[in-house]
Every structure is written in C-alpha cells, then in structure tokens.
Design a protein around this motif. Structure first.
Motif, PDB file in Angstrom:
ATOM      1  N   GLU A  40       0.833  -1.205   0.000  1.00 50.33           N
ATOM      2  CA  GLU A  40       0.000   0.000   0.000  1.00 50.33           C
ATOM      3  C   GLU A  40       0.867   1.253   0.000  1.00 50.33           C
ATOM      4  O   GLU A  40       0.557   2.233  -0.676  1.00 50.33           O
ATOM      5  N   SER A  41       1.981   1.225   0.781  1.00 49.84           N
ATOM      6  CA  SER A  41       2.868   2.397   0.832  1.00 49.84           C
ATOM      7  C   SER A  41       3.534   2.661  -0.509  1.00 49.84           C
ATOM      8  O   SER A  41       3.948   3.785  -0.800  1.00 49.84           O
ATOM      9  N   ARG A  42       3.661   1.605  -1.345  1.00 50.40           N
ATOM     10  CA  ARG A  42       4.231   1.784  -2.691  1.00 50.40           C
ATOM     11  C   ARG A  42       3.183   2.260  -3.699  1.00 50.40           C
ATOM     12  O   ARG A  42       3.487   2.450  -4.874  1.00 50.40           O
ATOM     13  N   GLY A  43       1.954   2.417  -3.231  1.00 50.70           N
ATOM     14  CA  GLY A  43       0.897   2.911  -4.100  1.00 50.70           C
ATOM     15  C   GLY A  43       0.109   1.841  -4.809  1.00 50.70           C
ATOM     16  O   GLY A  43      -0.679   2.140  -5.717  1.00 50.70           O
ATOM     17  N   GLU A  44       0.296   0.573  -4.447  1.00 51.14           N
ATOM     18  CA  GLU A  44      -0.440  -0.508  -5.097  1.00 51.14           C
ATOM     19  C   GLU A  44      -1.910  -0.502  -4.694  1.00 51.14           C
ATOM     20  O   GLU A  44      -2.269  -0.085  -3.589  1.00 51.14           O
ATOM     21  N   ASN A  45      -2.760  -0.995  -5.572  1.00 56.82           N
ATOM     22  CA  ASN A  45      -4.177  -1.141  -5.292  1.00 56.82           C
ATOM     23  C   ASN A  45      -4.383  -2.475  -4.562  1.00 56.82           C
ATOM     24  O   ASN A  45      -4.339  -3.538  -5.185  1.00 56.82           O
ATOM     25  N   LEU A  46      -4.571  -2.417  -3.238  1.00 58.34           N
ATOM     26  CA  LEU A  46      -4.682  -3.645  -2.452  1.00 58.34           C
ATOM     27  C   LEU A  46      -5.923  -4.448  -2.828  1.00 58.34           C
ATOM     28  O   LEU A  46      -5.889  -5.684  -2.820  1.00 58.34           O
ATOM     29  N   ASN A  47      -7.022  -3.778  -3.121  1.00 59.97           N
ATOM     30  CA  ASN A  47      -8.239  -4.515  -3.489  1.00 59.97           C
ATOM     31  C   ASN A  47      -8.016  -5.345  -4.742  1.00 59.97           C
ATOM     32  O   ASN A  47      -8.480  -6.486  -4.840  1.00 59.97           O
ATOM     33  N   ALA A  48      -7.269  -4.781  -5.680  1.00 58.42           N
ATOM     34  CA  ALA A  48      -6.973  -5.531  -6.905  1.00 58.42           C
ATOM     35  C   ALA A  48      -6.013  -6.681  -6.601  1.00 58.42           C
ATOM     36  O   ALA A  48      -6.184  -7.800  -7.098  1.00 58.42           O
ATOM     37  N   PHE A  49      -4.997  -6.421  -5.764  1.00 60.96           N
ATOM     38  CA  PHE A  49      -4.030  -7.473  -5.440  1.00 60.96           C
ATOM     39  C   PHE A  49      -4.699  -8.649  -4.737  1.00 60.96           C
ATOM     40  O   PHE A  49      -4.373  -9.814  -4.995  1.00 60.96           O
ATOM     41  N   LYS A  50      -5.648  -8.365  -3.855  1.00 62.26           N
ATOM     42  CA  LYS A  50      -6.300  -9.427  -3.089  1.00 62.26           C
ATOM     43  C   LYS A  50      -7.122 -10.362  -3.964  1.00 62.26           C
ATOM     44  O   LYS A  50      -7.509 -11.450  -3.535  1.00 62.26           O
ATOM     45  N   GLN A  51      -7.395  -9.962  -5.198  1.00 60.68           N
ATOM     46  CA  GLN A  51      -8.150 -10.814  -6.117  1.00 60.68           C
ATOM     47  C   GLN A  51      -7.235 -11.690  -6.967  1.00 60.68           C
ATOM     48  O   GLN A  51      -7.704 -12.608  -7.644  1.00 60.68           O
ATOM     49  N   THR A  52      -5.928 -11.415  -6.941  1.00 60.64           N
ATOM     50  CA  THR A  52      -5.015 -12.146  -7.815  1.00 60.64           C
ATOM     51  C   THR A  52      -4.850 -13.590  -7.355  1.00 60.64           C
ATOM     52  O   THR A  52      -4.797 -13.880  -6.170  1.00 60.64           O
ATOM     53  N   LYS A  53      -4.736 -14.489  -8.352  1.00 65.87           N
ATOM     54  CA  LYS A  53      -4.508 -15.900  -8.072  1.00 65.87           C
ATOM     55  C   LYS A  53      -3.050 -16.271  -8.350  1.00 65.87           C
ATOM     56  O   LYS A  53      -2.505 -17.136  -7.671  1.00 65.87           O
ATOM     57  N   SER A  54      -2.466 -15.663  -9.349  1.00 63.29           N
ATOM     58  CA  SER A  54      -1.067 -15.919  -9.690  1.00 63.29           C
ATOM     59  C   SER A  54      -0.409 -14.581  -9.986  1.00 63.29           C
ATOM     60  O   SER A  54      -0.864 -13.841 -10.857  1.00 63.29           O
ATOM     61  N   HIS A  55       0.639 -14.278  -9.236  1.00 62.00           N
ATOM     62  CA  HIS A  55       1.262 -12.964  -9.356  1.00 62.00           C
ATOM     63  C   HIS A  55       2.743 -13.120  -9.054  1.00 62.00           C
ATOM     64  O   HIS A  55       3.122 -13.824  -8.123  1.00 62.00           O
ATOM     65  N   ILE A  56       3.594 -12.488  -9.825  1.00 56.90           N
ATOM     66  CA  ILE A  56       5.038 -12.497  -9.586  1.00 56.90           C
ATOM     67  C   ILE A  56       5.415 -11.122  -9.045  1.00 56.90           C
ATOM     68  O   ILE A  56       5.193 -10.110  -9.716  1.00 56.90           O
TER      69      ILE A  56
END
Length: 451
Positions: free
Chosen positions: A78-94
C-alpha cells in the motif's frame, strides 16, 4: 478476536490438516478453494512442511505470526501505491523480487478465524502471605481466604486445557503456605494443564516440596518475587531473611540441574521503583550466582498507586504510590540503569524483559513469549489473553484489576456465558472505543507499558 468457538468448531479445525491429506487437499478444504491455479499449487507444495504443522488449533502462535507477516507485506504494498483490493483478487502474481504470490491466498489466511486461545488462566490458591512487603497493598498477612480444594476442582473443570497456554496459581498470596499444594499441582496436571506457574517469595519450599515438584514435573515456571540483590534493601522492602531466600532458591536450582530436568524455568520477578532502581542491575548478578534462568522487570502497579486520599489511611510507610513509580525518575537515569542490565544479560547469557522498551539495542536473550503485541483495535490485550477466577468464583479480565471489576461468576455460569455477557462485552468495547472503566484508565498496560 472477540469470540469463543464451540467444541464442534474446534473438532472441524483439528480435522482440517490430518496427515493423510495432501497439502493441496488440506488448503482447499480449509479455505474452501476448488480452483487453485498451477502457480498457487506450486506455492502450496513449497509450503508443504509448514502447512502440515500449521494446524490452527495446535499451532496458534505460528498461525498468528504468519498473519502478522502478511499484514506487514500488504502495508508495504500500500505504501508503494499498489491497489490492495486488486491485489487481493489475484490468483497468480510475480512480485518485484521474482517470487510467486497469491493475493487471494494471503487474504484467506488473514480472514481465517482461528479459535481463541488465551495465554493465562489464573486461579490464585490463597490470599494469605508470610510477608508484608512495602510495595504491596496488603496490610495484614493472613486473610483466611484460601480457595477450598473442592471449589478449585470445580472452577478448573469449567475451562479446557486446550484453550489456555498456562495456569497461574498465584496473585497477592504465597502458594507454598498451602499444606495441600502438592495435591493441587498433581490435580492440575491430571486435568491436562501441563504448563503451570506460581509466584512465590521463594523462602517456604521445604526439601520434600522441592524434590516432589522436580521429580514429578509439576511446574513449568517458578517466579521468585525480588526487588533487591543486597541484604539490607531486600530485608527493608520485604521484611524477610535474605540468606534463607538465597539458600532455598539455590538448593532448588541445584537439585533441578542435578537430576537433569529442564523444568521449571526459574524467573526473578522484580518490581521496579525509584527506591530500588539503582540495584536492578545487581539482580542480574544474583540471578547468575544462583543459576536463575530469566529476569522479568515490571512496573509498580499503576492501579494501586492511584489510591484516593481516603484509601491511603494506614499506608504511610508503603512504597506503592505513584511518587515511587519509575516514571518519576530522570529518563536518562532509567536508560542508564537498563543499559547496565542489558550488558549483564549478555555477559551472563540470562534473558530479561524490561517493563517497557527503554533501549534501542536488540536483546539477544530477550523473553519473546512475554512481549507479544495486543489486538490492533484495542489499547490492551489482557481480556483476550488473561482470565482470573477468585475464590468466590468471580471472573476478572486481568490480574491488574482483580477484585475491582468482576465480569461474571463461574459458580452459576459457564465461562462461555461469562465471555458473552453484557458486562464483559461492555468492558472489552470500552478498551476499543476509548471509554474504559476508571481502573483501566490508570493501568500501566492501558497506558502503553508492558506491565
């Protein structure tokens, strides 16, 4: 977590990670996932050894530690500006470091409600004591308030050993005054409570008590109350013979080491005050001399020191008032004192824990188990960590306000009913919303200190 799950829920949880299941099956059952991606499956295989051990009921500390790590990682995102709601939906992420990450698996772990496990069940055996220490609020030694053995049996039966990490059998009294102390300790062990603690003045354990406790493994921790390492100040504060205490504790530890037992761990429990601050480092020397394992430093009880003027009658010679609290000392002086304590900890390899974090230096021998943070939404963790039951069956949410604010009674209710009662719910909500009862307002812990 502010709920108590029933036994059936616990049984379901215990079955979630049976060894005959593969980690993939176990995770899918636990989190109700039936569409794992290949990357998620690979992550789970990498976690295999951890997951098979991380049964939520039996390994509650590890589970909570993993949840705290995930919260930290999400905070960094979140401090890096990422969208946490979008991240929480990811199934595979690098992630940027090239590691596989599944936002939904992390979210499932955070949302998973482990059954509530309390740190301490406290049932004091007696309010009688052989001493009248100057920092203690008691005004007479013998109050005739032993809990009858039959009542103790009844109260203990109200609680499950699976829900408490330890049982503490002390408060403002000396447990070794009880002639049936060994019978009580054996009963507690039979009930499945294997981590049992007592706080003692350290000078009443006779040879039979010492040998029986050690040979039968009846205690997990023995805590010796001590405020000084010199004969003069010790005897002034506690009114007890210094050499007899040293002999009793020394003999206990010597026999423990002789038979090769690792239990009980022996702690010094030192109340820190303005009048004994200069001797706190010397307590580390005494611990090394006697073979004591750890030293726990605590503050003068903030609630006791808040006595009204009317309540102070008869306490003129006592040291329990706020003017003797360590807070009244120069902060640099206190820091210097605990710098010396820290140096001696490293020198002797003896763990210690200060009443609050005075030093920025890492403590390689710190007592981690006593330094866990409380729930983020509350200014105090004690209602979620501690339960005290007094001789009359009254339940208190911590030892700091025992006999001042009862939240129910286990003579006519189960503990689950007490936990859900309006009185207890209101008490917990007050700690969260900034409207605590008056005792909590002056408590050390509520005001940000460790104890």
């Amino acid at each position: 977590m502010s709920y108590v799950e029933d036994a059936s829920s616990t049984q379901v949880l215990e079955g979630s990670f049976k060894i005959e299941k593969t980690p993939l099956d176990a995770v899918q059952d636990l989190f109700e996932l039936d569409d794992l991606t290949d990357d998620e499956a690979q992550m789970i295989r990498e976690w295999e050894n951890l997951l098979l051990e991380l049964t939520p009921v039996l390994r509650i500390d590890e589970w909570k530690r993993a949840q705290r790590m995930i919260r930290l990682q999400l905070s960094k995102r979140e401090s890096r500006g990422e969208n946490l709601n979008a991240f929480k939906q990811t199934k595979s992420h690098i992630d940027p470091a090239g590691k596989r990450v599944s936002g939904r698996l992390q979210t499932k772990m955070l949302e998973y409600k482990t059954p509530h496990i309390w740190s301490t069940l406290q049932i004091p055996l007696t309010e009688n004591c052989n001493l009248l220490c100057k920092h203690c609020p008691r005004t007479q030694k013998y109050l005739s308030k032993d809990i009858p053995f039959e009542a103790f049996q009844e109260y203990l039966s109200r609680f499950s050993a699976d829900r408490f990490k330890k049982v503490l059998l002390s408060d403002f009294g000396e447990p070794f005054l009880r002639k049936d102390i060994l019978r009580i300790l054996r009963f507690v062990k039979e009930r499945g409570f294997h981590n049992v603690e007592v706080v003692t003045t350290g000078n009443l354990m006779n040879e039979n008590m010492r040998k029986t406790i050690l040979e039968e493994g009846l205690l997990g921790k023995l805590m010796i109350s001590i405020e000084s390492a010199s004969k003069d100040l010790y005897e002034d504060i506690r009114g007890s013979d210094f050499e007899s205490m040293k002999s009793c504790i020394g003999d206990f530890i010597q026999y423990r080491n002789q038979i090769g037992s690792k239990k009980p761990e022996v702690f010094f429990n030192a109340v820190c005050m303005k009048d004994n601050a200069h001797e706190l480092p010397m307590i580390m020397d005494l611990a090394a001399e006697l073979g004591v394992d750890h030293v726990l430093f605590v503050h003068l009880n903030g609630i006791v020191s808040d006595f009204s003027s009317e309540e102070r009658s008869g306490f003129e010679e006592k040291m329990l008032f706020s003017k003797n609290h360590l807070n009244t000392c120069d902060p640099e002086y206190v820091k210097e004192i605990f710098s010396k304590v820290h140096e001696k900890s490293i020198k002797y390899g003896i763990g210690y824990l200060p009443p609050e974090d005075y030093l920025e230096t890492a403590n390689p021998f710190g007592i981690d188990e006593l330094a866990e943070p409380w729930p983020e939404s509350s200014k105090c963790d004690r209602p979620y960590e501690w339960v005290q039951v007094q001789s009359d069956g009254n339940v208190y949410p911590c030892c700091q306000i025992a006999q001042r604010y009862s939240v129910g009674n286990v003579q006519d209710k189960t503990f689950e009913d007490v936990w859900k009662s309006p009185e207890f719910v209101e008490f917990r909500e007050g700690l969260k919303n900034g409207n605590p009862n008056r005792w909590c307002e002056v408590c050390n812990i509520y005001n940000g200190k460790r104890f």
